[in-house]
Motif scaffolding. Structure first.
Motif, PDB file in Angstrom:
ATOM      1  N   ARG A 260      46.717  52.625   6.658  1.00 35.01           N
ATOM      2  CA  ARG A 260      47.307  53.895   7.085  1.00 35.01           C
ATOM      3  C   ARG A 260      47.959  53.723   8.455  1.00 35.01           C
ATOM      4  O   ARG A 260      47.430  53.023   9.323  1.00 35.01           O
ATOM      5  N   THR A 261      49.116  54.368   8.662  1.00 36.74           N
ATOM      6  CA  THR A 261      49.826  54.301   9.930  1.00 36.74           C
ATOM      7  C   THR A 261      49.874  55.683  10.569  1.00 36.74           C
ATOM      8  O   THR A 261      50.312  56.643   9.945  1.00 36.74           O
ATOM      9  N   VAL A 262      49.421  55.773  11.816  1.00 39.52           N
ATOM     10  CA  VAL A 262      49.487  57.017  12.583  1.00 39.52           C
ATOM     11  C   VAL A 262      50.705  56.917  13.498  1.00 39.52           C
ATOM     12  O   VAL A 262      50.826  55.967  14.276  1.00 39.52           O
ATOM     13  N   ARG A 263      51.595  57.885  13.405  1.00 34.74           N
ATOM     14  CA  ARG A 263      52.839  57.847  14.162  1.00 34.74           C
ATOM     15  C   ARG A 263      53.162  59.219  14.724  1.00 34.74           C
ATOM     16  O   ARG A 263      52.537  60.212  14.365  1.00 34.74           O
ATOM     17  N   GLY A 264      54.136  59.270  15.598  1.00 31.57           N
ATOM     18  CA  GLY A 264      54.557  60.526  16.203  1.00 31.57           C
ATOM     19  C   GLY A 264      56.066  60.580  16.296  1.00 31.57           C
ATOM     20  O   GLY A 264      56.760  59.694  15.771  1.00 31.57           O
ATOM     21  N   PRO A 265      56.617  61.583  16.970  1.00 32.14           N
ATOM     22  CA  PRO A 265      58.070  61.690  17.071  1.00 32.14           C
ATOM     23  C   PRO A 265      58.651  60.590  17.951  1.00 32.14           C
ATOM     24  O   PRO A 265      57.975  60.075  18.845  1.00 32.14           O
ATOM     25  N   GLU A 266      59.912  60.250  17.671  1.00 36.61           N
ATOM     26  CA  GLU A 266      60.583  59.236  18.485  1.00 36.61           C
ATOM     27  C   GLU A 266      60.695  59.737  19.923  1.00 36.61           C
ATOM     28  O   GLU A 266      61.098  60.864  20.179  1.00 36.61           O
TER      29      GLU A 266
END
Length: 403
Positions: A260-266
Motif C-alpha cells: 500500500r502507498t500513502v500519498r498526498g497532494p503534489e
C-alpha cells in the motif's frame, strides 16, 4: 351663282369630314390597350380524401419491408459493446526473486569495475620485479577506482609486506592474497542487515534520503521488493512531493508487490505524509514502512532542515530504525561530499550505492564507508526490478578480481 357657292360649301364640308375620319383613325391606333387586372391564384389546397362513390382508387407506391432494410450491424454492435463502463483489472502481484545469493547471480554486472580495478591490480602484482614504479602504478589504479587516499596507502603497505614475505608468486597465490586484503579493506565484520523487522513500538521505519538524480524513488521501490521477497509486509510513504510524478512512480512499484502507498497532494507537506504513512503501517500491522523523501539538494540549507523535520515528526510514532543514504556510484568524490552533509542532518545508518554496474570506480564502496563510518548495505547493479542486491563483501571482491 348660288349653285356655285352651294357646291363649294358642300365640297368644304366633305373635305372636313374626310380629314376628321383620318385623324380619328390614327388616334385609335396609337392609344395603348387597356391594362388587365392581375390574376391572383390561391395556393393549391390539399386534396381532401374522397369518400363514397367519388373515392379514387389508391395508388400503389413501392415500399420496403423490415427484412429488406440493411442496418449497420458492425457499428451497432460496437456501440453496444462500448456502452458498459470499462473495468480496470488490478495489476497482477509479482513474486520477487529471493535475495539470498542475488549478488552472486549479478556478478557479471560488475565487469567494468573488474577490468579496471581487479584485473589491473592482478596484472601489476604479477610482474617479475615489483619496483617503485610498479607500486606507484598500483597506487594510481586504486586512486582512479575511488578507493581513497588513506585506504590506498594502507592497502599498498600491506601488499608490499605480504609480497615480500611470500617471495615467489603464482597467479593463484596473488589472487588469494589480493582477495584477502580487499575483503579486509571493505570490512567483513560490519552489520549490513537492513533493520526491517516489526518491534513492540510498531513497524520498522526506514527513511530513504539522497539528492535528485541518484535513483532514490526507484531504489525505494526495489527495496520494497527485497523486503517482500524476504517475507516482510510493507507500507510505502510517498513523501517526495516536490518532484512531479514521484508519488505515481512509487505507487506503481508498490502495486507490483501488493504494498500500500500513502500519498498526498503534489507540493504538500512531506513530514505530514511520512507521519500518515507510519500511522497507516501501525493500523495495518505492517512489518516495515519505507518513506521516500524529497531529493534534497545538499547545498540548500532550508531543504536539509526540512529533512530533519521529517525525521522528528516520524519519531512521534516511535524510533526511526534505518536512514539509508542513496548515492550514485558514478559521482565519485562528489558523492562523498553529499554523504558528509546528509550525515550532519540525520544519522545515516546505511548506504545504498546505485549504478555500480555502469562505472569503473568500484573502490567507492571503501571510500564512502570510511567517510561515514557506516556500512554499504545494498548495491544497485542494473535497471531491472530485482537488480538491487544485499551487499556481500566476499562476493563483491570475487566479482572485481574475477575467477
Amino acid at each position: 351663282m348660288e349653285y356655285v357657292i352651294l357646291a363649294v360649301v358642300i365640297a368644304v364640308v366633305a373635305v372636313g369630314a374626310i380629314a376628321g375620319l383620318v385623324v380619328s383613325g390614327r388616334r385609335r391606333q396609337q392609344l395603348p390597350p387597356k391594362s388587365q387586372a392581375p390574376v391572383i391564384t390561391a395556393p393549391p389546397t390539399p386534396r381532401e380524401p374522397a369518400v363514397g362513390e367519388e373515392a379514387a382508387p389508391p395508388t400503389e407506391e413501392p415500399r420496403r419491408t423490415v427484412e429488406e432494410v440493411q442496418l449497420p450491424e458492425a457499428e451497432v454492435e460496437a456501440e453496444v459493446e462500448a456502452a458498459p463502463e470499462a473495468v480496470e483489472e488490478a495489476p497482477a502481484i509479482e513474486v520477487p526473486e529471493p535475495t539470498a545469493g542475488r549478488l552472486v547471480r549479478l556478478r557479471s554486472r560488475l565487469s567494468r569495475s573488474q577490468n579496471s580495478l581487479g584485473k589491473g591490480l592482478l596484472s601489476l602484482l604479477s610482474r617479475e620485479h615489483l619496483d617503485e614504479d610498479t607500486w606507484e602504478e598500483i597506487e594510481e589504479t586504486l586512486l582512479t577506482a575511488d578507493v581513497g587516499v588513506a585506504p590506498t596507502q594502507e592497502l599498498v603497505e600491506r601488499l608490499r609486506t605480504r609480497v615480500k614475505v611470500l617471495g615467489t608468486r603464482t597467479p593463484d597465490e596473488l589472487r588469494g592474497l589480493l582477495r584477502e586484503e580487499l575483503v579486509e579493506l571493505i570490512g567483513k565484520d560490519a552489520d549490513r542487515t537492513v533493520r526491517s523487522t516489526k518491534h513492540a513500538e510498531g513497524p520498522a521505519v526506514v527513511l530513504v534520503v539522497g539528492v535528485n538524480g541518484v535513483g532514490k524513488t526507484t531504489t525505494t521501490g526495489k527495496l520494497a521488493r527485497v523486503l517482500v521477497a524476504d517475507g516482510r509486509t510493507v507500507v510505502l510513504g510517498a513523501a517526495d512531493t516536490f518532484r512531479a510524478a514521484a508519488a505515481d512512480q512509487l505507487q506503481t512499484w508498490g502495486e507490483r508487490v501488493g504494498a500500500r502507498t500513502v500519498r498526498g497532494p503534489e507540493g504538500g507537506d512531506p513530514a505530514s505524509i511520512a507521519f500518515d504513512a507510519v500511522k497507516e503501517g501501525i493500523a495495518e500491522g505492517a512489518d516495515t514502512v519505507l518513506v521516500d523523501t524529497a531529493g534534497r539538494l545538499h547545498t540548500k540549507t532550508g531543504l536539509m532542515d526540512e529533512l530533519g523535520k521529517v525525521k522528528r515528526v516520524v519519531e512521534k510514532h516511535g524510533p526511526v530504525d534505518e536512514v539509508l543514504l542513496v548515492l550514485d556510484a558514478t559521482t565519485g568524490q562528489n558523492g562523498l561530499i553529499q554523504a558528509r552533509v546528509f550525515a550532519e542532518v540525520v544519522d545515516i545508518t546505511g548506504i545504498v550505492l546505485t549504478k555500480l554496474d555502469g562505472t569503473a570506480k568500484g573502490g567507492i564502496v571503501v571510500a564512502v564507508q570510511r567517510e561515514l563510518g557506516v556500512p554499504v548495505k545494498l548495491i544497485g547493479l542494473g535497471e531491472g526490478a530485482d537488480d538491487l542486491a544485499p551487499f556481500e563483501p566476499g562476493a563483491f571482491v570475487d566479482a572485481l578480481i574475477g575467477d
